[in-house]
Design a protein around this motif. Structure first.
Motif, mmCIF file in Angstrom:
data_model
loop_
_atom_site.group_PDB
_atom_site.id
_atom_site.type_symbol
_atom_site.label_atom_id
_atom_site.label_comp_id
_atom_site.label_asym_id
_atom_site.label_seq_id
_atom_site.Cartn_x
_atom_site.Cartn_y
_atom_site.Cartn_z
ATOM 1 N N VAL A 127 16.615 3.915 -5.509
ATOM 2 C CA VAL A 127 16.456 3.402 -4.137
ATOM 3 C C VAL A 127 15.281 4.091 -3.452
ATOM 4 C CG1 VAL A 127 17.518 3.332 -1.849
ATOM 5 C CG2 VAL A 127 18.864 2.719 -3.867
ATOM 6 N N VAL A 128 15.227 5.407 -3.586
ATOM 7 C CA VAL A 128 14.143 6.172 -2.952
ATOM 8 C C VAL A 128 12.805 5.864 -3.614
ATOM 9 C CG1 VAL A 128 13.310 8.492 -2.410
ATOM 10 C CG2 VAL A 128 15.769 8.001 -2.353
ATOM 11 N N ALA A 129 12.803 5.823 -4.971
ATOM 12 C CA ALA A 129 11.554 5.529 -5.683
ATOM 13 C C ALA A 129 11.073 4.111 -5.381
ATOM 14 C CB ALA A 129 11.764 5.699 -7.185
ATOM 15 N N GLY A 130 12.017 3.169 -5.295
ATOM 16 C CA GLY A 130 11.645 1.789 -4.972
ATOM 17 C C GLY A 130 11.041 1.686 -3.578
ATOM 18 N N ALA A 131 11.626 2.435 -2.633
ATOM 19 C CA ALA A 131 11.075 2.438 -1.278
ATOM 20 C C ALA A 131 9.663 3.011 -1.281
ATOM 21 C CB ALA A 131 11.980 3.248 -0.357
ATOM 22 N N GLY A 132 9.452 4.060 -2.086
ATOM 23 C CA GLY A 132 8.116 4.641 -2.186
ATOM 24 C C GLY A 132 7.120 3.646 -2.755
ATOM 25 N N MET A 133 7.516 2.897 -3.769
ATOM 26 C CA MET A 133 6.642 1.879 -4.352
ATOM 27 C C MET A 133 6.330 0.786 -3.338
ATOM 28 S SD MET A 133 4.868 0.326 -6.637
ATOM 29 C CE MET A 133 5.130 0.869 -8.337
ATOM 30 N N TYR A 134 7.323 0.369 -2.590
ATOM 31 C CA TYR A 134 7.113 -0.699 -1.594
ATOM 32 C C TYR A 134 6.097 -0.272 -0.542
ATOM 33 C CZ TYR A 134 8.061 -4.083 2.082
ATOM 34 O OH TYR A 134 7.922 -5.062 3.045
ATOM 35 N N ILE A 135 6.268 0.970 -0.045
ATOM 36 C CA ILE A 135 5.340 1.458 0.982
ATOM 37 C C ILE A 135 3.926 1.572 0.420
ATOM 38 C CG2 ILE A 135 4.760 3.455 2.403
ATOM 39 C CD1 ILE A 135 7.804 3.960 2.671
ATOM 40 N N ALA A 136 3.801 2.139 -0.792
ATOM 41 C CA ALA A 136 2.471 2.302 -1.389
ATOM 42 C C ALA A 136 1.825 0.956 -1.667
ATOM 43 C CB ALA A 136 2.587 3.114 -2.684
ATOM 44 N N ALA A 137 2.591 -0.001 -2.177
ATOM 45 C CA ALA A 137 2.029 -1.322 -2.486
ATOM 46 C C ALA A 137 1.630 -2.056 -1.220
ATOM 47 C CB ALA A 137 3.044 -2.132 -3.289
ATOM 48 N N ARG A 138 2.421 -1.944 -0.171
ATOM 49 C CA ARG A 138 2.085 -2.601 1.102
ATOM 50 C C ARG A 138 0.809 -2.007 1.703
ATOM 51 N NH1 ARG A 138 4.174 -7.146 3.482
ATOM 52 N NH2 ARG A 138 4.047 -6.108 5.511
ATOM 53 N N MET A 139 0.668 -0.703 1.584
ATOM 54 C CA MET A 139 -0.535 -0.059 2.107
ATOM 55 C C MET A 139 -1.781 -0.544 1.377
ATOM 56 S SD MET A 139 0.848 3.850 2.720
ATOM 57 C CE MET A 139 -0.771 4.436 3.200
ATOM 58 N N ILE A 175 -2.536 -4.119 -12.384
ATOM 59 C CA ILE A 175 -1.727 -3.537 -11.305
ATOM 60 C C ILE A 175 -1.871 -2.018 -11.404
ATOM 61 C CG2 ILE A 175 0.520 -3.544 -10.163
ATOM 62 C CD1 ILE A 175 1.320 -5.907 -11.894
ATOM 63 N N VAL A 176 -2.935 -1.499 -10.847
ATOM 64 C CA VAL A 176 -3.288 -0.088 -11.018
ATOM 65 C C VAL A 176 -2.228 0.847 -10.458
ATOM 66 C CG1 VAL A 176 -5.027 1.675 -10.511
ATOM 67 C CG2 VAL A 176 -5.737 -0.686 -10.960
ATOM 68 N N ILE A 177 -1.502 0.414 -9.428
ATOM 69 C CA ILE A 177 -0.521 1.279 -8.789
ATOM 70 C C ILE A 177 0.606 1.676 -9.739
ATOM 71 C CG2 ILE A 177 0.969 -0.577 -7.915
ATOM 72 C CD1 ILE A 177 1.249 1.069 -5.330
ATOM 73 N N LEU A 178 0.779 0.900 -10.810
ATOM 74 C CA LEU A 178 1.821 1.236 -11.785
ATOM 75 C C LEU A 178 1.575 2.612 -12.412
ATOM 76 C CD1 LEU A 178 2.255 -2.158 -13.678
ATOM 77 C CD2 LEU A 178 3.727 -1.219 -11.886
ATOM 78 N N ALA A 179 0.309 2.942 -12.615
ATOM 79 C CA ALA A 179 -0.021 4.216 -13.268
ATOM 80 C C ALA A 179 0.472 5.401 -12.457
ATOM 81 C CB ALA A 179 -1.529 4.317 -13.474
ATOM 82 N N ALA A 180 0.470 5.269 -11.121
ATOM 83 C CA ALA A 180 0.900 6.369 -10.269
ATOM 84 C C ALA A 180 2.393 6.627 -10.381
ATOM 85 C CB ALA A 180 0.524 6.074 -8.818
ATOM 86 N N PHE A 181 3.154 5.609 -10.774
ATOM 87 C CA PHE A 181 4.612 5.766 -10.824
ATOM 88 C C PHE A 181 5.134 6.057 -12.228
ATOM 89 C CE2 PHE A 181 4.338 4.237 -6.599
ATOM 90 C CZ PHE A 181 5.524 4.583 -5.962
ATOM 91 N N LEU A 182 4.256 6.057 -13.232
ATOM 92 C CA LEU A 182 4.704 6.411 -14.584
ATOM 93 C C LEU A 182 5.267 7.833 -14.653
ATOM 94 C CD1 LEU A 182 1.938 4.784 -16.832
ATOM 95 C CD2 LEU A 182 4.318 4.046 -16.567
ATOM 96 N N PRO A 183 4.594 8.844 -14.069
ATOM 97 C CA PRO A 183 5.174 10.197 -14.101
ATOM 98 C C PRO A 183 6.493 10.303 -13.348
ATOM 99 C CG PRO A 183 2.837 10.267 -13.534
ATOM 100 C CD PRO A 183 3.261 8.839 -13.440
#
Length: 408
Positions: free
Chosen positions: A325-337, A266-274
Motif C-alpha cells: 500500500v505504501v509502495a504503491g502510493a509512492g509509485m502513484y505520487i512519483a508517476a503523477r509528478m 517506462i523509466v520510472i520502473l527502474a527506480a522501484f526495482l530496489p
C-alpha cells in the motif's frame, strides 16, 4: 636445573593452549606441529574435547601417531573412540572417566584412590561398573565423606543413573539435560557400558559456538574462521561463495535484461526495482531466521514442515499487502509528478508485485534450509546467497512482467 625445565615446559603448554584456543582447528594444528608430543598432549587435554578432536583430525598422520603414543592409555583410547562419532554428537565430546570403581569396593578403599586421582584429574563423581563395564550407579563426594569407610560402594551408590549415548546429537542432548544441570554426565552405549564422560560446560560451550557460527554460514563464512585466522586462509574460505554469489547475481541481471524494452519505455520502473528487491529480501530473511532457529533448537518436528511453509507464505501475503500500500502510493505520487497517464495502473502493479514477491520470498526462506537439510547439507550453509537469488529474481521478474502485460 630439572625444576627449571619443568617450569619452562608448563609455560610452553600454557602458551600453546591459549594460542590454540583463539584459532580454527586447521590453524591450531599448524601451531601444534612444532610442539613436542608430550606438550601437545597436555595442551589438547586442556582444550575443549570437541575442539581437541578437531585438531587431531587436522594433524599429519605421523605427528598424530606420535601424540597418541605420548598420551596415557585412557586418553589414547578415548581419542580413538571419539573419532568414530559424527560431528555435533556427544561422542565427540567425551573424556575418559578416571574415577571408575567396582561395586564391592569399600568406601575407605575408594577414598584412598580418589586422593591419588585428584592430584592430576578433576573428579566430580565416581562411576560404579560391573565386570563387563556396565554402569551400575554413581557415587558423589558427599557419599564418600559421610558414609562408613567399611560400607561397600554398592550400598551407597545412586542406582539407575541418567546417562547420554554417544550417538545423541548435541542439540537433542541439550534438551535432555536442560532441567538437570549436572556438572558431568556419564556416556554409555545401548547396553549400558560406560564409554566416557561429558562435562556440562563442554556441551554448553560447543552449542554456543555452533549458534555463533550459524550467522556466518548463511553468507558463506566457514565456521572455522576466527578473528585471528590469517587473511590467505580467510580468502580461501570466503571467495568460492562470492563467486557463487556472482553467478546467481548474473541470473537476476538476466531477468532484468529480458524486460529491457519495458524499462526503456517506462523509466520510472527502474527506480522501484530496489524497493521490491529490498522488501522481499527482508521478508525472506525473516522466514529464514525463524526456520533456522527452529531447526537449531529442535522445535521443528518431523511432519511440520508444510505448516511452516504455509505460515511463512501467509505472513508474506499480509506483510506484502501492508508494505505494498505504501509502495504503491509512492509509485502513484512519483508517476503523477512525471505526468505519466498510467500512474494509477503502475501503483496497482507495485502493490500486486509486492504481495506476490513477499509470498515467494517467505516460502523460499522456509524451503531453502529444509531443502538443504533434506540433501544432507548444513541448513545454514550459504542459505542467504540462495535466498537472495530467489527473492531478486521473483521480485524483479514479477514486477516487470506485470508492467509489460498491463501497461504496454
Amino acid at each position: 636445573m630439572e625444576h627449571q625445565d619443568d617450569a619452562g615446559s608448563v609455560r610452553s603448554v600454557h602458551a600453546l593452549t591459549l594460542a590454540a584456543a583463539r584459532l580454527s582447528p586447521t590453524a591450531a594444528a599448524a601451531l601444534f606441529s612444532d610442539a613436542p608430543p608430550a606438550n601437545a598432549v597436555s595442551a589438547l587435554q586442556a582444550l575443549s574435547p570437541g575442539f581437541a578432536q578437531d585438531i587431531l583430525n587436522e594433524l599429519s598422520p605421523s605427528y598424530r601417531k606420535a601424540i597418541l603414543a605420548a598420551a596415557a592409555m585412557p586418553q589414547r583410547v578415548q581419542w580413538l573412540r571419539n573419532e568414530r562419532y559424527e560431528d555435533d554428537t556427544i561422542g565427540r565430546l567425551m573424556e575418559p572417566p578416571a574415577a571408575v570403581f567396582a561395586p564391592e569396593q569399600t568406601i575407605g578403599e575408594t577414598v584412598a584412590e580418589v586422593r591419588e586421582l585428584v592430584k592430576t584429574t578433576l573428579i566430580t563423581y565416581g562411576f560404579v561398573v560391573d565386570g563387563e563395564g556396565r554402569l551400575l550407579g554413581i557415587v558423589t563426594m558427599r557419599d564418600l565423606l559421610l558414609s562408613d569407610r567399611n560400607d561397600s560402594l554398592e550400598s551407597v551408590m545412586l542406582r539407575d543413573p541418567f546417562f547420554l549415548t554417544p550417538e545423541t546429537e548435541l542439540v537433542d542432548a541439550m534438551k535432555m539435560v536442560v532441567t538437570r544441570h549436572f556438572p558431568v554426565y556419564p556416556v554409555c552405549d545401548s547396553e549400558g557400558r560406560l564409554l566416557g564422560q561429558v562435562r556440562g560446560q563442554a556441551m554448553f560451550e560447543e552449542q554456543a559456538y555452533e549458534i555463533s557460527a550459524q550467522a556466518g554460514r548463511m553468507v558463506g563464512v566457514d565456521k572455522e574462521e576466527r578473528l585471528s585466522t590469517p587473511w590467505p586462509l580467510s580468502l580461501k574460505f570466503r571467495h568460492p561463495w562470492l563467486q557463487l554469489n556472482l553467478v546467481t547475481a548474473f541470473l537476476a541481471a538476466a531477468v532484468v535484461g529480458i524486460f529491457q524494452d519495458t524499462i526503456d519505455q517506462i523509466v520510472i520502473l527502474a527506480a522501484f526495482l530496489p524497493v521490491l528487491a529490498g522488501q522481499s529480501g527482508n521478508t525472506g530473511c525473516q522466514a529464514l531466521a525463524v526456520a533456522l532457529r527452529g531447526m537449531t533448537l529442535g522445535e521443528l518436528q518431523p511432519g511440520r514442515e508444510r505448516v511452516l511453509v504455509m505460515k511463512e507464505g501467509l505472513l508474506g501475503f499480509f506483510n506484502g499487502a501492508l508494505v505494498g500500500v505504501v509502495a504503491g502510493a509512492g509509485m502513484y505520487i512519483a508517476a503523477r509528478m512525471q505526468g505519466n497517464p498510467a500512474a494509477l495502473m503502475l501503483a496497482g502493479i507495485v502493490f500486486l508485485a509486492m504481495i506476490l514477491s513477499c509470498i515467494v520470498s517467505g516460502i523460499a526462506g522456509a524451503l531453502i534450509p529444509l531443502t538443504l537439510r533434506r540433501l544432507g547439507a548444513d541448513p545454514a550453509t550459504a542459505s542467504s546467497i540462495f535466498l537472495t537469488t530467489a527473492t531478486d529474481v521473483a521480485s524483479m521478474g514479477l514486477f516487470l512482467a506485470l508492467a509489460t502485460l498491463l501497461v504496454l
